[in-house]
Design a protein around this motif. Structure first.
Motif, PDB file in Angstrom:
ATOM      1  N   ARG A 124       0.838  -1.201   0.000  1.00 54.61           N
ATOM      2  CA  ARG A 124       0.000   0.000   0.000  1.00 54.61           C
ATOM      3  C   ARG A 124       0.870   1.247   0.000  1.00 54.61           C
ATOM      4  N   PHE A 125       0.263   2.358  -0.428  1.00 52.72           N
ATOM      5  CA  PHE A 125       0.931   3.649  -0.326  1.00 52.72           C
ATOM      6  C   PHE A 125       0.820   4.142   1.123  1.00 52.72           C
ATOM      7  N   ALA A 126       1.745   4.993   1.518  1.00 52.15           N
ATOM      8  CA  ALA A 126       1.664   5.611   2.851  1.00 52.15           C
ATOM      9  C   ALA A 126       0.477   6.569   2.910  1.00 52.15           C
ATOM     10  N   GLU A 127      -0.186   6.586   4.040  1.00 51.31           N
ATOM     11  CA  GLU A 127      -1.119   7.665   4.325  1.00 51.31           C
ATOM     12  C   GLU A 127      -0.296   8.858   4.797  1.00 51.31           C
ATOM     13  N   GLU A 128      -0.809  10.048   4.617  1.00 53.00           N
ATOM     14  CA  GLU A 128      -0.077  11.241   5.059  1.00 53.00           C
ATOM     15  C   GLU A 128       0.206  11.181   6.561  1.00 53.00           C
ATOM     16  N   GLU A 129      -0.708  10.570   7.310  1.00 52.97           N
ATOM     17  CA  GLU A 129      -0.530  10.455   8.763  1.00 52.97           C
ATOM     18  C   GLU A 129       0.656   9.559   9.126  1.00 52.97           C
ATOM     19  N   ASP A 130       0.972   8.572   8.276  1.00 49.94           N
ATOM     20  CA  ASP A 130       2.134   7.724   8.522  1.00 49.94           C
ATOM     21  C   ASP A 130       3.402   8.560   8.544  1.00 49.94           C
ATOM     22  N   ILE A 131       3.501   9.492   7.615  1.00 46.81           N
ATOM     23  CA  ILE A 131       4.678  10.355   7.533  1.00 46.81           C
ATOM     24  C   ILE A 131       4.680  11.350   8.686  1.00 46.81           C
ATOM     25  N   ALA A 132       3.514  11.905   8.992  1.00 45.94           N
ATOM     26  CA  ALA A 132       3.418  12.888  10.071  1.00 45.94           C
ATOM     27  C   ALA A 132       3.837  12.284  11.409  1.00 45.94           C
ATOM     28  N   ASN A 133       3.499  11.016  11.639  1.00 50.32           N
ATOM     29  CA  ASN A 133       3.874  10.365  12.900  1.00 50.32           C
ATOM     30  C   ASN A 133       5.390  10.304  13.075  1.00 50.32           C
ATOM     31  N   LEU A 134       6.110  10.041  11.985  1.00 47.11           N
ATOM     32  CA  LEU A 134       7.569   9.992  12.063  1.00 47.11           C
ATOM     33  C   LEU A 134       8.145  11.386  12.308  1.00 47.11           C
ATOM     34  N   VAL A 135       7.615  12.373  11.620  1.00 40.04           N
ATOM     35  CA  VAL A 135       8.102  13.747  11.801  1.00 40.04           C
ATOM     36  C   VAL A 135       7.859  14.218  13.231  1.00 40.04           C
ATOM     37  N   LEU A 136       6.688  13.914  13.766  1.00 39.49           N
ATOM     38  CA  LEU A 136       6.390  14.274  15.161  1.00 39.49           C
ATOM     39  C   LEU A 136       7.364  13.605  16.126  1.00 39.49           C
ATOM     40  N   PHE A 137       7.685  12.353  15.864  1.00 37.16           N
ATOM     41  CA  PHE A 137       8.640  11.649  16.729  1.00 37.16           C
ATOM     42  C   PHE A 137      10.003  12.332  16.696  1.00 37.16           C
ATOM     43  N   LEU A 138      10.488  12.666  15.498  1.00 33.47           N
ATOM     44  CA  LEU A 138      11.795  13.299  15.383  1.00 33.47           C
ATOM     45  C   LEU A 138      11.813  14.680  16.034  1.00 33.47           C
ATOM     46  N   ALA A 139      10.670  15.327  16.077  1.00 30.25           N
ATOM     47  CA  ALA A 139      10.579  16.648  16.715  1.00 30.25           C
ATOM     48  C   ALA A 139      10.503  16.556  18.229  1.00 30.25           C
ATOM     49  N   SER A 140      10.200  15.382  18.759  1.00 31.30           N
ATOM     50  CA  SER A 140       9.958  15.225  20.193  1.00 31.30           C
ATOM     51  C   SER A 140      11.248  14.985  20.965  1.00 31.30           C
ATOM     52  N   ASP A 141      11.141  15.108  22.276  1.00 31.87           N
ATOM     53  CA  ASP A 141      12.286  14.844  23.155  1.00 31.87           C
ATOM     54  C   ASP A 141      12.703  13.380  23.115  1.00 31.87           C
ATOM     55  N   LYS A 142      11.804  12.497  22.690  1.00 32.15           N
ATOM     56  CA  LYS A 142      12.136  11.069  22.601  1.00 32.15           C
ATOM     57  C   LYS A 142      13.203  10.803  21.542  1.00 32.15           C
ATOM     58  N   ALA A 143      13.396  11.764  20.634  1.00 29.74           N
ATOM     59  CA  ALA A 143      14.366  11.581  19.552  1.00 29.74           C
ATOM     60  C   ALA A 143      15.608  12.447  19.748  1.00 29.74           C
ATOM     61  N   ASN A 144      15.874  12.848  20.974  1.00 30.38           N
ATOM     62  CA  ASN A 144      16.982  13.775  21.220  1.00 30.38           C
ATOM     63  C   ASN A 144      18.353  13.211  20.851  1.00 30.38           C
ATOM     64  N   TYR A 145      18.493  11.886  20.778  1.00 27.41           N
ATOM     65  CA  TYR A 145      19.799  11.301  20.454  1.00 27.41           C
ATOM     66  C   TYR A 145      19.866  10.834  19.004  1.00 27.41           C
ATOM     67  N   ILE A 146      18.871  11.186  18.217  1.00 25.59           N
ATOM     68  CA  ILE A 146      18.900  10.886  16.786  1.00 25.59           C
ATOM     69  C   ILE A 146      19.366  12.133  16.053  1.00 25.59           C
ATOM     70  N   ASN A 147      20.471  12.031  15.350  1.00 25.39           N
ATOM     71  CA  ASN A 147      21.047  13.196  14.681  1.00 25.39           C
ATOM     72  C   ASN A 147      21.802  12.760  13.433  1.00 25.39           C
ATOM     73  N   SER A 148      21.749  13.607  12.398  1.00 21.44           N
ATOM     74  CA  SER A 148      22.477  13.369  11.150  1.00 21.44           C
ATOM     75  C   SER A 148      22.076  12.035  10.508  1.00 21.44           C
ATOM     76  N   GLU A 149      20.770  11.745  10.524  1.00 18.03           N
ATOM     77  CA  GLU A 149      20.272  10.483   9.977  1.00 18.03           C
ATOM     78  C   GLU A 149      19.285  10.740   8.830  1.00 18.03           C
ATOM     79  N   VAL A 150      19.209   9.781   7.931  1.00 19.17           N
ATOM     80  CA  VAL A 150      18.204   9.775   6.882  1.00 19.17           C
ATOM     81  C   VAL A 150      17.355   8.522   7.085  1.00 19.17           C
ATOM     82  N   ILE A 151      16.090   8.703   7.394  1.00 14.24           N
ATOM     83  CA  ILE A 151      15.213   7.592   7.703  1.00 14.24           C
ATOM     84  C   ILE A 151      14.268   7.351   6.538  1.00 14.24           C
ATOM     85  N   LYS A 152      14.386   6.168   5.924  1.00 11.06           N
ATOM     86  CA  LYS A 152      13.509   5.810   4.817  1.00 11.06           C
ATOM     87  C   LYS A 152      12.168   5.345   5.377  1.00 11.06           C
TER      88      LYS A 152
END
Length: 243
Positions: free
Chosen positions: A209-237
């Motif tokens: 299936r194709f991604a729903e827009e919400e699938d992408i938004a969930n990842l962006v929200l995670f990267l913006a959150s404090d839970k992702a503070n140790y993720i840096n200089s990464e490209v996530i497919k």
């Protein structure tokens, strides 16, 4: 979403008036952020409670004016999502220099200029998140019909790595690389092609299936959150396992 001192976090999303950008704006608002977004041609609708700024990323003057308006109105940005992009679908032999240069101006150069302005202020405050929306077109899913788009999204990944190094250790800079997304534009394209686009391309995706827009938004929200503070200089497919 609160930042230091109990204030709401400010997120700036480029190209927020339609498609994925609009979904990102609504997702951040629902998660407690103060949402600021740029738009160019599409007139924003259903965007109550968000602050809009008209900005052509191909215009350095527009970028400078937008940044000044943001700083005057809000003071700072906690999260920058570089979502705005253009794509010119033309057969290889009729592509022009103007097509190529405009795509690079918007998708890469304009993104760099705006990010430098916002990123420098993040660095001065020693905090911030920058998330670049690239594409799996930059990771092996090439198509001569979109070659200038593919090139710009590949360059955006290089820009991500360089910005992460420039703003270390205070600002996290990451990119995501979506595959097919079931946007309104894609649905219209599928209908034009008699329903074959989504059907045939889904066969090349492990999740079928194709991604729903919400699938992408969930990842962006995670990267913006404090839970992702140790993720840096990464490209996530995020493409459902395309092959």
């Amino acid at each position: 979403m609160k930042s230091g001192g109990g204030k709401m976090k400010n997120v700036l999303i480029t190209g927020g008036a339609s498609g994925l950008g609009k979904t990102l704006c609504k997702a951040f608002k629902e998660n407690g952020y103060n949402v600021i977004f740029t738009y160019h041609n599409t007139i924003p609708t259903d965007m109550d409670g968000m602050y809009k700024i008209k900005c052509d990323l191909a215009s350095e003057e527009d970028i400078n004016n937008a940044q000044e308006e943001i700083i005057t109105k809000f003071g700072y940005i906690d999260v920058l999502v570089n979502n705005a992009a253009v794509e010119i679908n033309k057969d290889f032999d009729i592509k022009t220099k103007e097509d190529f240069m405009y795509t690079l101006e918007v998708n890469l150069v304009g993104t760099f200029l705006l990010t430098r302005k916002i990123g420098n202020e993040m660095y001065a405050r020693r905090t911030g998140k920058i998330i670049n929306i690239s594409s799996n077109n930059a990771l092996g899913k090439y198509d001569p019909v979109t070659l200038e788009y593919d090139a710009s999204k590949n360059a955006l990944i290089s820009l991500t790595y360089n910005l992460a190094k420039q703003y270390a250790p205070y600002v996290n800079v990451n990119a995501i690389a979506p595959g097919w997304i079931k946007t309104k534009k894609v649905i219209e394209q599928d209908e034009y092609l008699g329903g074959n686009l989504i059907k045939e391309e889904s066969k090349k995706i492990l999740l079928n299936r194709f991604a729903e827009e919400e699938d992408i938004a969930n990842l962006v929200l995670f990267l913006a959150s404090d839970k992702a503070n140790y993720i840096n200089s990464e490209v996530i497919k995020i493409d459902g396992g395309s092959y």
